[in-house]
Design a protein around this motif. Sequence first.
Motif, PDB file in Angstrom:
ATOM      1  N   GLY A  16       2.196  -1.646  11.160  1.00 20.69           N
ATOM      2  CA  GLY A  16       2.593  -1.296   9.802  1.00 20.69           C
ATOM      3  C   GLY A  16       4.071  -0.969   9.714  1.00 20.69           C
ATOM      4  N   ILE A  43       3.912  -3.401   2.040  1.00 23.64           N
ATOM      5  CA  ILE A  43       3.011  -2.820   3.027  1.00 23.64           C
ATOM      6  C   ILE A  43       2.324  -1.572   2.472  1.00 23.64           C
ATOM      7  CG2 ILE A  43       2.822  -1.960   5.385  1.00 23.64           C
ATOM      8  CD1 ILE A  43       3.610  -4.932   5.058  1.00 23.64           C
ATOM      9  N   GLY A  71      -1.681  -1.412   1.740  1.00 25.63           N
ATOM     10  CA  GLY A  71      -2.433  -0.364   2.435  1.00 25.63           C
ATOM     11  C   GLY A  71      -3.304   0.446   1.488  1.00 25.63           C
ATOM     12  N   GLY A  91      -0.198   2.043   8.374  1.00 27.19           N
ATOM     13  CA  GLY A  91       1.194   1.678   8.148  1.00 27.19           C
ATOM     14  C   GLY A  91       1.860   2.413   7.008  1.00 27.19           C
TER      15      GLY A  91
END
Length: 512
Positions: free
Chosen positions: A115, A127, A131, A166
């Motif tokens: 991540g 990201i 997530g 991440g």
Amino acid sequence: MTTEPATRLQDSQGLWKSRYTLALLCMLGLAVKYAIRVNISVAIVDMVNQTALLESGGSGNDSDYVADDPLACPGELAAEGADSRKDGYFVWDKHKQGEILAAFYYGYTVGHLPGGVLADRFGGKLIFGIGIFLSSLLTVLTPASAWAGDHILFVNRLGVGLFQGGIVPTVQTLICSWAPDHERSRFSIVFLGMYWGIVASMAATGALCETAAGWPLAFYVFGGLGLMWCVPWYLLVADSPARHPRIDPAERRYIEASIESSARKKLPVPWKSVISTPAVWAMVAFLITFDWSFYLLITSLPLYLANIMHFDMHSNGLLSAIPHITGGVGSLLFGWLADFVFRKGYVSKITGFRLINAIGLLGPAVALVVVALVACDTAVIVVMLALSGFCMATNCSGFYMNMQAIAPNYAGTIVGVVNTFGNLSGIIVPYVVGAFTNANQTRSAWNAVFYLSAALSAAGYVVYAVFTTAEEQPWNTCPSGKESKAKSEGSADTATIEDEVVEESGRKSLDF
């Protein structure tokens, strides 16, 4: 062409800046992240059929394991009548419940490093958004996964942890791209979201489980909130000021001129240099021992309060939330204090980091020793729990700032590496506590856990204090062979930025 010093540039005149929107949405995203993370710890009480479990010969309440203890605190566990709580659907013994709760941490540990690397490479917005979206979607599907079988639920929780792994490294990447250097400590306020999320989840999940819809509603509500959060995140956030379509040109110039590493390019991660840097391993040592105390509070404190202090479930829930409430207060205070001290130059950065992180790591260690020494003095124990949470809030304004300082261009990667090791504590702590206490629920056994944790904290801090640094590492910038090219590209970028500022200023009246 050189960039004008940040101190001579004017920030945008509006009260609300684009970077404040980013900080607010990061804070709310972290609140969702932690709410999703801990709600199953409360909901699982209503998910398990204790009656069927006892009839099948499985291990039910932890009080079955309470041993004769000459040091036992007075009182007795509050007995729940047959009608005081609805029995759940699932016949999961303690071992199976532990596996389900641990599944998140297996995925969470693995998810940090990729991540962080992906955030540095492709941007924090993508990201972070992915997530929260995927972990929220899996949360909505948690009831269906549980009914499909405990193995499916295990995979579901593993995925939630993996996708959330991440997020914290991504926050560091975004802060390094958006926060002027002198505002970095102030941006630690975003971590207040994790305390909000934990407290809200502990309080609301219990209430939602008591409704006619029962425990599934807790997963639908928190998962739904996460999906709703994704909409403003997608519309209002950008990876950097340069990529934000509606930012005030004055704010953009101010941020870009204030960030020392704003001209960096997307470079490969210098893995050999990262792994061979003592400061990185100093932070690993710090976070392993810090997370040890943190996970002790999250996963094992309710057991201690129930089995040793004999608090009923209602009091247990309130007391278990105390460290997170005081942690939220501490997050605000230490963020402001660090910003003030560093801005005024009262201490050097390295001295400041050592002092702040001493409070964060040694404060809870002292509190654990006091808890072991004061026997059954409830008032003192409550104060120590509050003190632990308050001290641990320094993690947001001290430790993560230290990681940003040594390599801002690879902030996500560094946090990913350090947190990968640190979150191993989330897997190890329940096993260690179980080895001491599962068959021996006595004060002496729990005191041994507290002394061990305090000793680990002291050792971790010594390693950190000796080997850490506040200096930017040489490998954070371009290799020597590319330096001249990078500088020329940086100058070209600066010229482009200034041209765009002029152009955007002319169009400003057209933006709504």
